[in-house]
Design a protein around this motif. Structure first.
Motif, PDB file in Angstrom:
ATOM      1  N   VAL A 145      14.745   1.290   8.833  1.00  0.00           N
ATOM      2  CA  VAL A 145      13.699   1.575   9.817  1.00  0.00           C
ATOM      3  C   VAL A 145      12.858   0.350  10.161  1.00  0.00           C
ATOM      4  N   GLY A 146      13.180  -0.796   9.583  1.00  0.00           N
ATOM      5  CA  GLY A 146      12.449  -2.004   9.911  1.00  0.00           C
ATOM      6  C   GLY A 146      11.110  -2.081   9.212  1.00  0.00           C
ATOM      7  N   ALA A 147      10.226  -2.908   9.756  1.00  0.00           N
ATOM      8  CA  ALA A 147       9.017  -3.292   9.033  1.00  0.00           C
ATOM      9  C   ALA A 147       7.862  -2.313   9.173  1.00  0.00           C
ATOM     10  N   TYR A 148       7.855  -1.500  10.223  1.00  0.00           N
ATOM     11  CA  TYR A 148       6.710  -0.630  10.459  1.00  0.00           C
ATOM     12  C   TYR A 148       7.169   0.740  10.953  1.00  0.00           C
ATOM     13  N   SER A 149       6.332   1.711  10.692  1.00  0.00           N
ATOM     14  CA  SER A 149       6.511   3.043  11.247  1.00  0.00           C
ATOM     15  C   SER A 149       5.753   3.091  12.563  1.00  0.00           C
ATOM     16  N   ALA A 171       0.813  -1.217   0.000  1.00  0.00           N
ATOM     17  CA  ALA A 171       0.000   0.000   0.000  1.00  0.00           C
ATOM     18  C   ALA A 171       0.846   1.266   0.000  1.00  0.00           C
ATOM     19  N   ALA A 172       2.086   1.169   0.480  1.00  0.00           N
ATOM     20  CA  ALA A 172       2.953   2.348   0.518  1.00  0.00           C
ATOM     21  C   ALA A 172       3.501   2.675  -0.863  1.00  0.00           C
ATOM     22  N   GLY A 173       3.613   1.671  -1.728  1.00  0.00           N
ATOM     23  CA  GLY A 173       4.105   1.900  -3.079  1.00  0.00           C
ATOM     24  C   GLY A 173       5.598   2.001  -3.194  1.00  0.00           C
ATOM     25  N   SER A 174       6.305   1.949  -2.073  1.00  0.00           N
ATOM     26  CA  SER A 174       7.768   2.048  -2.079  1.00  0.00           C
ATOM     27  C   SER A 174       8.279   1.559  -0.735  1.00  0.00           C
ATOM     28  N   ASN A 175       9.509   1.088  -0.731  1.00  0.00           N
ATOM     29  CA  ASN A 175      10.156   0.757   0.537  1.00  0.00           C
ATOM     30  C   ASN A 175      10.812   1.966   1.186  1.00  0.00           C
ATOM     31  N   VAL A 176      10.924   3.057   0.465  1.00  0.00           N
ATOM     32  CA  VAL A 176      11.442   4.300   1.039  1.00  0.00           C
ATOM     33  C   VAL A 176      10.262   5.017   1.682  1.00  0.00           C
ATOM     34  N   LEU A 177      10.197   4.973   3.000  1.00  0.00           N
ATOM     35  CA  LEU A 177       9.048   5.522   3.710  1.00  0.00           C
ATOM     36  C   LEU A 177       9.172   7.020   3.956  1.00  0.00           C
ATOM     37  N   LEU A 178      10.371   7.555   3.839  1.00  0.00           N
ATOM     38  CA  LEU A 178      10.536   8.988   4.068  1.00  0.00           C
ATOM     39  C   LEU A 178      11.876   9.449   3.536  1.00  0.00           C
ATOM     40  N   SER A 179      11.962  10.723   3.239  1.00  0.00           N
ATOM     41  CA  SER A 179      13.227  11.365   2.895  1.00  0.00           C
ATOM     42  C   SER A 179      13.156  12.810   3.356  1.00  0.00           C
ATOM     43  N   ARG A 180      14.311  13.355   3.723  1.00  0.00           N
ATOM     44  CA  ARG A 180      14.352  14.726   4.231  1.00  0.00           C
ATOM     45  C   ARG A 180      15.740  15.288   3.994  1.00  0.00           C
ATOM     46  N   VAL A 190      14.221   3.579   5.225  1.00  0.00           N
ATOM     47  CA  VAL A 190      13.908   2.492   4.298  1.00  0.00           C
ATOM     48  C   VAL A 190      13.383   1.284   5.067  1.00  0.00           C
ATOM     49  N   ALA A 191      12.261   0.753   4.596  1.00  0.00           N
ATOM     50  CA  ALA A 191      11.635  -0.402   5.244  1.00  0.00           C
ATOM     51  C   ALA A 191      12.349  -1.691   4.874  1.00  0.00           C
TER      52      ALA A 191
END
Length: 783
Positions: free
Chosen positions: A314-318, A151-160, A351-352
């Motif tokens: 960052v592992g499997a979950y936020s 559902a996230a569409g990517s394994n990169v959950l964030l960037s800054r 990254v997840a």
């Protein structure tokens, strides 16, 4: 004598040292059931089917529940954030559809005993379809990588990114540039008490009570109310005595959601106490980052630019509420440290992967950023032939430059950066140790001196939240103080103590500001039904925010108490003093009233009070320091390395810290020593290791090594008491500092010891195996 600053012995210790502490594991309720979780043996797999029929039929089993069965009773945890480009993930109480790390719970058993519950787990038949395991961020970022969350569409959950000036141009024209690839391996928070919780549902009152080994009872209450579809005023969360937290217990966990839902389903209390393997397997982990960094300096050693790229596993979950961003964002926020950095570019990615989720741990990102920046400072010093202390002195921010806005936007309101370094240099007898080092090298001994300077933001106010973008208010805290008719004082807080000594230090603040006797002040904390709204204890905030709220409430009560005393004694309030539980007319010591007498009048009704005054003697106040305040320290480590056995011995360790106005020096010293011991563990021993199949290889304290008395020397602590100019009371935080500076100081000391071999330390922990490889490679290169 002022109570703030007095070395008062901790009142909590009487019960702790005599075995009378009350932890979740000690609690037993009538008709209580025990919970055990069936956990996935696979790191990444689809759940094809779960058959619980045999388990349900076993003696003593009250219920056996899967994720699909629990879903109508509990929504999944979802950590939201306003950060651009952030991808939220859903973390169900029990896995549904697929599992994303080894150890994720797929079913739960409720039974009359933990033994029966554990036995029933073996009767549950789960069929999995294994999926490719994403074991590293590099694999996760590949174009054809399997998604951890479709559902996230990517394994990169964030960037800054944080940018100031033009770092690329400054680096291109700098005469000296040092850099490298740094690696800080995954870390566990090993608390004395494993995570545990107990839920009790009162069907008649429609009220739920959760006792949890948590740092954040207020946070749990608000979030659980939403997930369980309960009005918040019908949910009470209590953190009883808690055996350590270190940030690991500052998140909402699926087990807490599941146990609450199970208690409601069963109509009976439900209790879960995790074992050590469960804790290492499923509690949040930290510091799993790879950093590529470059530092540019002028010929005189002053910093020109700093550039870094940080990739966090960052592992499997936020996790809620901090999200997957909290660690990596703080790394790139704090990389410039206490130095002048004209040009800066820091980029970070979260990254997840198929590992346990990443979360906050004591220091949150700053041990990593300090390790990198301080290593670069030493490398630059070696390149230029400048002493490492002197190079730092040329770059540290000075008092006339404060307040200072860092390249990432963090404001340092104050700081004794130069003073702490110079004091640490003198206490550690730096020049003498350098002379001994030179003599030792001539005799074939490898002795090194490591220095690390850091600054941290503490008591974080609402202007700069502890987790930028996260849907949580971390900037305020409240205090309710009541003087009862007997003259004793009860102070209630939304904070939750997990070893810091709140019952002592906050009582000192209240007694001092109110003018009460310390022995008559009782502090209540960790119970959402007993204190004002608050989130809990984390991010070195209790002294600053909780202490500030206590001061405001105590001052309000003091003013009212003096007004009542003035009315009864027929003098002006300004002619009175209130101290040690007694109001006295200045110059007339025989004209006096005790706080008990004042309180009795306060509750006796309007007849005994000044006209228009409301009866009672109680006040609630909230405090927001807005920006927060900066704490800082310098750590100096002296180590000796045996290049043949690759053993590292920490010979001496000096800490010079500035946590502002000190409430209790005994507790501050204990915080500094405890944090430093953990930092030494991070530098030399502690590492969570996963196999390529996502299996945890360090699932016990036989494999995951924590420091013992043999690895930790006597730590010398010097306090610089430089009050914050921006916070009530001048308080600064101290809880995380020791862990921030120690890994960098030890790593720099090892690199300094092995400098004749050309060894640089870019990976922590420095295990004997890693050191052996570094030394072997250096010797092959030299020969």
């Amino acid at each position: 004598m002022s109570l703030i600053g007095a070395p008062v012995r901790r009142v909590e210790d009487a019960r702790f040292l005599t075995g009378r502490g009350r932890y979740v594991a000690d609690m037993t309720l009538s008709r209580m059931l025990h919970v055990a979780f069936l956990r996935s043996p696979y790191a990444h797999a689809r759940i094809v089917s779960i058959d619980t029929r045999r388990a349900r039929e076993l003696p003593g089993v009250a219920a056996c529940v899967t994720g699909d069965e629990l879903a109508p009773c509990a929504r999944p945890i979802r950590a939201e954030s306003r950060m651009a480009g952030y991808r939220a993930t859903e973390f169900p109480a029990l896995a549904r559809g697929k599992v994303r790390f080894a150890g994720e719970a797929v079913a739960a058993v409720l039974a009359e005993s933990r033994y029966a519950a554990e036995d029933a787990l073996e009767a549950i038949d789960v069929r999995y379809e294994t999926l490719p395991v994403i074991a590293t961020p590099e694999a996760a970022m590949a174009g054809d990588a399997t998604l951890v969350h479709e559902a996230a569409g990517s394994n990169v959950l964030l960037s800054r990114a944080f940018v100031q000036g033009d770092a690329e141009a400054a680096i291109a024209r700098a005469p000296v540039v040092v850099g490298g690839r740094f690696r800080f391996h995954r870390h566990a928070g090993v608390t004395l008490e494993n995570r545990a919780c107990l839920a009790d549902w009162d069907a008649g009152a429609r009220e739920l009570t959760l006792w949890s080994s948590t740092q954040v009872p207020g946070l749990l209450r608000e979030t659980l109310a939403e997930l369980l579809d309960l009005p918040a005023h019908r949910l009470r969360v209590v953190a009883p005595d808690v055996g350590g937290g270190f940030g690991v217990k500052s998140a909402l966990y699926p087990e807490e959601v599941a146990v609450c839902a199970l208690a409601r389903l069963a109509g009976r209390p439900a209790k879960w106490v995790g074992d050590r393997r469960e804790d290492l397997l499923t509690s949040t982990q930290a510091w799993d980052e790879t950093i590529e960094a470059e530092l540019a300096v002028h010929a005189d050693g002053t910093i020109s630019a700093l550039r870094a790229r940080v990739v966090a596993d960052v592992g499997a979950y936020s996790i809620h509420p901090w999200t997957a961003s909290i660690e990596v964002i703080q790394v790139i926020s704090f990389l410039p440290g206490p130095y002048r950095v004209p040009h800066y570019r820091g980029e970070g990615w979260g990254v997840a992967t198929n590992k346990a989720p990443m979360g906050p741990y004591r220091g949150v990102g700053r041990p990593v950023s300090t390790f990198v920046t301080e290593a670069l400072m030493d490398r630059a010093a070696r390149r230029l032939g400048i002493d490492p202390v002197e190079l730092r002195l040329r770059n540290l921010l000075r008092p006339d430059e404060l307040p200072y806005r860092s390249p990432s936007g963090v404001v340092w309101d104050s700081g004794s950066f130069v003073e702490s370094l110079e004091r640490a240099r003198d206490v550690a007898e730096y020049e003498r140790v350098r002379a001994e080092q030179r003599r030792g090298r001539d005799a074939g001994r490898y002795v090194g001196i490591g220095v690390a300077c850091y600054v941290e933001l503490t008591g974080v106010g609402s202007a700069i939240p502890a987790s930028p973008g996260a849907a949580i208010n971390t900037g305020t805290e409240g205090a309710t103080i009541r003087v009862d008719p007997g003259g004793t004082v009860t102070a209630s807080f939304g904070l939750a103590c997990h070893g810091q000594g709140h019952e002592t230090t906050l009582a000192q603040v209240v007694a001092e500001e109110l003018g009460a006797q310390l022995e008559n002040v009782r502090v209540i904390h960790g119970d959402t039904a007993a204190g004002p709204a608050g989130t809990g204890t984390y991010a070195s905030r209790s002294a600053v925010i909780g202490g500030g709220a206590a001061m405001l409430a105590a001052r309000a009560l003091r003013e009212k108490a003096l007004a009542i005393a003035a009315h009864l004694l027929e003098v002006a309030a300004g002619d009175l003093t209130l101290a040690d539980g007694r109001a006295t007319v200045r110059g007339a010591p025989d004209r006096t009233l005790t706080l008990r007498e004042i309180a009795r009048a306060a509750y006796a009704g309007a007849k005994r009070l000044p006209k228009g005054m409301e009866p009672g003697l109680e006040a609630t106040r909230f405090y927001d320091p807005y920006f927060g305040t900066a704490s800082n320290a310098t750590h100096v480590a002296v180590v000796e390395v045996d290049p043949e056995t690759c053993a590292v011995v920490v010979r001496r360790f000096v800490v010079v810290e500035d946590c502002g106005r000190i409430i209790n020096p005994l507790i501050v010293e204990g915080q500094a020593i405890g944090g430093t011991a953990q930092g030494i563990g991070a530098a030399l021993l502690e590492e969570i290791v996963y196999g390529d199949d996502g299996q945890l290889l360090t699932g016990s304290l036989v494999d995951y090594l924590v420091p013992t008395a043999a690895e930790v020397p006597a730590i010398e602590v010097v306090h610089l008491e430089r009050p914050s100019p921006t916070t009530l009371g001048g308080f600064k935080g101290v809880g995380e500092g020791g862990t921030i500076g120690a890994p960098a100081a030890v790593a720099n000391a090892i690199a300094d010891a092995l400098a004749p071999l050309g060894v640089e330390i870019g990976e922590l922990p420095v295990t004997p195996e890693r050191l052996f490889r570094l030394i072997s490679r250096a010797r092959q290169t030299r020969w």
